[in-house]
Design a protein around this motif. Sequence first.
Motif, PDB file in Angstrom:
ATOM      1  N   ILE B  18       0.831  -1.211   0.000  1.00  0.00           N
ATOM      2  CA  ILE B  18       0.000   0.000   0.000  1.00  0.00           C
ATOM      3  C   ILE B  18       0.867   1.263   0.000  1.00  0.00           C
ATOM      4  O   ILE B  18       0.677   2.172  -0.801  1.00  0.00           O
ATOM      5  CB  ILE B  18      -0.967   0.003   1.209  1.00  0.00           C
ATOM      6  N   LEU B  19       1.880   1.306   0.908  1.00  0.00           N
ATOM      7  CA  LEU B  19       2.722   2.509   0.967  1.00  0.00           C
ATOM      8  C   LEU B  19       3.513   2.692  -0.327  1.00  0.00           C
ATOM      9  O   LEU B  19       3.602   3.805  -0.855  1.00  0.00           O
ATOM     10  CB  LEU B  19       3.697   2.441   2.150  1.00  0.00           C
ATOM     11  N   GLN B  20       4.068   1.590  -0.854  1.00  0.00           N
ATOM     12  CA  GLN B  20       4.831   1.689  -2.108  1.00  0.00           C
ATOM     13  C   GLN B  20       3.948   2.207  -3.233  1.00  0.00           C
ATOM     14  O   GLN B  20       4.338   3.092  -3.993  1.00  0.00           O
ATOM     15  CB  GLN B  20       5.384   0.314  -2.500  1.00  0.00           C
ATOM     16  N   ALA B  21       2.718   1.655  -3.316  1.00  0.00           N
ATOM     17  CA  ALA B  21       1.813   2.040  -4.404  1.00  0.00           C
ATOM     18  C   ALA B  21       1.468   3.524  -4.312  1.00  0.00           C
ATOM     19  O   ALA B  21       1.472   4.235  -5.320  1.00  0.00           O
ATOM     20  CB  ALA B  21       0.551   1.191  -4.354  1.00  0.00           C
ATOM     21  N   LEU B  22       1.209   3.993  -3.094  1.00  0.00           N
ATOM     22  CA  LEU B  22       0.854   5.406  -2.939  1.00  0.00           C
ATOM     23  C   LEU B  22       2.067   6.298  -3.211  1.00  0.00           C
ATOM     24  O   LEU B  22       1.937   7.408  -3.733  1.00  0.00           O
ATOM     25  CB  LEU B  22       0.303   5.661  -1.531  1.00  0.00           C
ATOM     26  N   ASP B  23       3.275   5.802  -2.855  1.00  0.00           N
ATOM     27  CA  ASP B  23       4.496   6.554  -3.151  1.00  0.00           C
ATOM     28  C   ASP B  23       4.724   6.615  -4.665  1.00  0.00           C
ATOM     29  O   ASP B  23       5.074   7.659  -5.204  1.00  0.00           O
ATOM     30  CB  ASP B  23       5.685   5.893  -2.447  1.00  0.00           C
ATOM     31  N   ASP B  24       4.475   5.493  -5.356  1.00  0.00           N
ATOM     32  CA  ASP B  24       4.610   5.473  -6.820  1.00  0.00           C
ATOM     33  C   ASP B  24       3.736   6.545  -7.462  1.00  0.00           C
ATOM     34  O   ASP B  24       4.141   7.219  -8.400  1.00  0.00           O
ATOM     35  CB  ASP B  24       4.164   4.113  -7.395  1.00  0.00           C
ATOM     36  N   VAL B  25       2.504   6.652  -6.945  1.00  0.00           N
ATOM     37  CA  VAL B  25       1.547   7.595  -7.525  1.00  0.00           C
ATOM     38  C   VAL B  25       1.885   9.032  -7.116  1.00  0.00           C
ATOM     39  O   VAL B  25       1.377   9.994  -7.703  1.00  0.00           O
ATOM     40  CB  VAL B  25       0.113   7.220  -7.088  1.00  0.00           C
ATOM     41  N   GLY B  26       2.743   9.164  -6.090  1.00  0.00           N
ATOM     42  CA  GLY B  26       3.159  10.506  -5.667  1.00  0.00           C
ATOM     43  C   GLY B  26       2.244  11.172  -4.659  1.00  0.00           C
ATOM     44  O   GLY B  26       2.327  12.380  -4.440  1.00  0.00           O
ATOM     45  N   VAL B  27       1.353  10.396  -4.031  1.00  0.00           N
ATOM     46  CA  VAL B  27       0.417  11.022  -3.098  1.00  0.00           C
ATOM     47  C   VAL B  27       0.757  10.743  -1.630  1.00  0.00           C
ATOM     48  O   VAL B  27       0.178  11.365  -0.735  1.00  0.00           O
ATOM     49  CB  VAL B  27      -1.041  10.580  -3.359  1.00  0.00           C
ATOM     50  N   LEU B  28       1.704   9.827  -1.385  1.00  0.00           N
ATOM     51  CA  LEU B  28       2.010   9.517   0.003  1.00  0.00           C
ATOM     52  C   LEU B  28       2.610  10.747   0.695  1.00  0.00           C
ATOM     53  O   LEU B  28       3.571  11.329   0.214  1.00  0.00           O
ATOM     54  CB  LEU B  28       3.003   8.340   0.068  1.00  0.00           C
ATOM     55  N   MET B  29       2.032  11.111   1.822  1.00  0.00           N
ATOM     56  CA  MET B  29       2.400  12.305   2.587  1.00  0.00           C
ATOM     57  C   MET B  29       2.213  13.571   1.744  1.00  0.00           C
ATOM     58  O   MET B  29       2.788  14.618   2.024  1.00  0.00           O
ATOM     59  CB  MET B  29       3.846  12.238   3.114  1.00  0.00           C
TER      60      MET B  29
END
Lengths: 155, 528
Positions: B18-29
Amino acid sequence: MVISAETRAAIDAEIAKYPKRRGALLPALHLVQKQTGWISPETAQELAAIFEIHPIEVMEVVTFYNMFYDRPQGRHHVYVCTNLPCSLRGARDLLKEIEQHLGIESGETTPDGRITLGHEECLGACAWAPMLRIGAQYHENLDVETAKRLLDELK
Amino acid sequence: MKISVDGVEYEVAEGRTILQALDDVGVLMNGVDIPHYCWHPKLSIDGSCRLCQVEVEGVPKLQIACNTPVAEGMKIHTQSERVQSAREGVMELLLLNHPLDCPICDQAGECKLQDYAFEYGQQHARTQEPRRAAKKRVDLGPTIVFDQERCILCRRCVRFCREVPGTGELSVFSRGDRSVIETFPGQPLANDYSMNVADICPVGALTTKDFRFKIRVWFLEDVPGVCTGCANGCNVYLGVANNRVYRYVPRRNDAVNQTWLCDPGRLSYKRIGADDRIDHAALQNADGIPVAVPLEEAIAAAAERIRNVVATKGAGAVGLLVSPHATNEDLFVARRFLDAIGSTQAGFAVVRGRGDDLLIKEEKAPNASGARALGFEDAAGLLSRTRGGAVEALVVMGHDVLAAPYAESRDALERVDTLVLLDTHRSPLESIAHVVVPVRHAAEKEGTLTNFAGRVQRVQPAVEPPFEALSEGEALWQIAQALGLPGFDDPYDVRAVSKALAQSVPAFAGLDLDSVPPDGAPLAGAGD
């Protein structure tokens, strides 16, 4: 070299039992400690070379387990149980008395290398509290005087 | 596949957590805030801090977002009451033994523990037992000091040393509440990337000896820039206050430096405000001694000397030894200067040193690729022609020419009629230069640099030099103006130069100052 040829052969025999080389690290540590009494930095480096890991990864395992020693040990291991039932029966006072008697604190070794003192969580002898072990031998239903006499008899 | 997070749908890649996927999309944090300590985008997954727990519909227990793979149609909630209360619980556990010594802690102000304690922490501890006492100042090696009490055992530093430089100096010793980070006896934390552990430490446990107690971070302005230590062009933030650069920290750029910075590069910020900066213009007097003069006078004298050489030996006797520390814009001005005066005598010298497979490149300058892209060749040819007498007026940028393999060429520099030095730092070249003009460091000017792979990246003024100085480009421009060369009539304007560069050199098409994105862009034809 710290590790003897005989120990090394035994380690190789252990390695053969595991799908991954490093799986045999725990039995190897037991074998080496049986030979040397403790795991020194030099020993850790030799083991790291055998297992193709960083020396510090050997120390991780050594420090994780209570019964691997990262410093020289006395000839006798004296461990006092200080878990709840033993403590209710005076084990903590017993440990203090022994500390005073030997002139060291729990976790230390007497300067003459005779005794390493420690305390332990539950040795499963609650019905005979307080108790201590010397090596693998249990001594139960102790009072301070009996304990001191036991220690004085150790060579 | 599609997942939904707090009711918003995202298209994510299969096989990611989940964290990797959101980081890939650029939305994490950056829209989806899932607090985390142990997870780091460039390190293996640990799953030890437990702070990133989220609610996944259809799964009875909360799941750690760092290690839960995404699945088609997964519905995730990051702000529900259960999640909030889990975060509070985890924070209470992590703070059980934390000294809460923020007032004397260097991490304060950029500390995730401080931030989340504020957000999810209790006002008062529910425990009465004493906190675990441990060592406050463990010297881990030449660059890092360790505070055992502040450590939350996320193991980021341990994983970094094993996975990035591969040196593996750090480890967790013992277990339970006795766990501590340790080094092996006699093997301190000492590798070319050691200071990154202070960046990735989410708390104040690992701090760099260099930055420790220098300034509170909330006084620093983070100015995006590029490290000039070698040809890699690692992206950095320059921490600036009081017109001074206090540190470099890495700025994430997955195409260049990931999230890392090497130690020598990180410490190269010291060159900006160094004591050995050339801080005044100078002219050599009749006895061969440099005498301080106003900048305009130095420019006029340089032009006058070059004019005499052109008059007696011809324009072809004017040479330019450019610097790979100068920007693409500076070098483009140099190119136009040569064209305008009618000479082809040019080259660049670059210092070479040790490189590695990670970030450190052998060329110890940020823009050798830019010099090549603008048609400059290695200085060897220019130096040998100078020794042979073909060049009588030489404008030298920087003093890389003093290093091997050019060092034996010093006699060539000593024999010319006119040596004009445009440089940032003092060197033995000053004593043989007829004219010295102080120039700006890359952190003191607008421009772009081309890294080893042909990626063009922007620098901008983070500080103003405390003395009068020009960029190499502006210095040459003013000399050209004084010489009355065609094409230099307007006052110097780096933006106009940059636009002209983008228009006239095909490799730089679309790469003028204001078009280069924050993470840079490849030269046309350089690939990425």
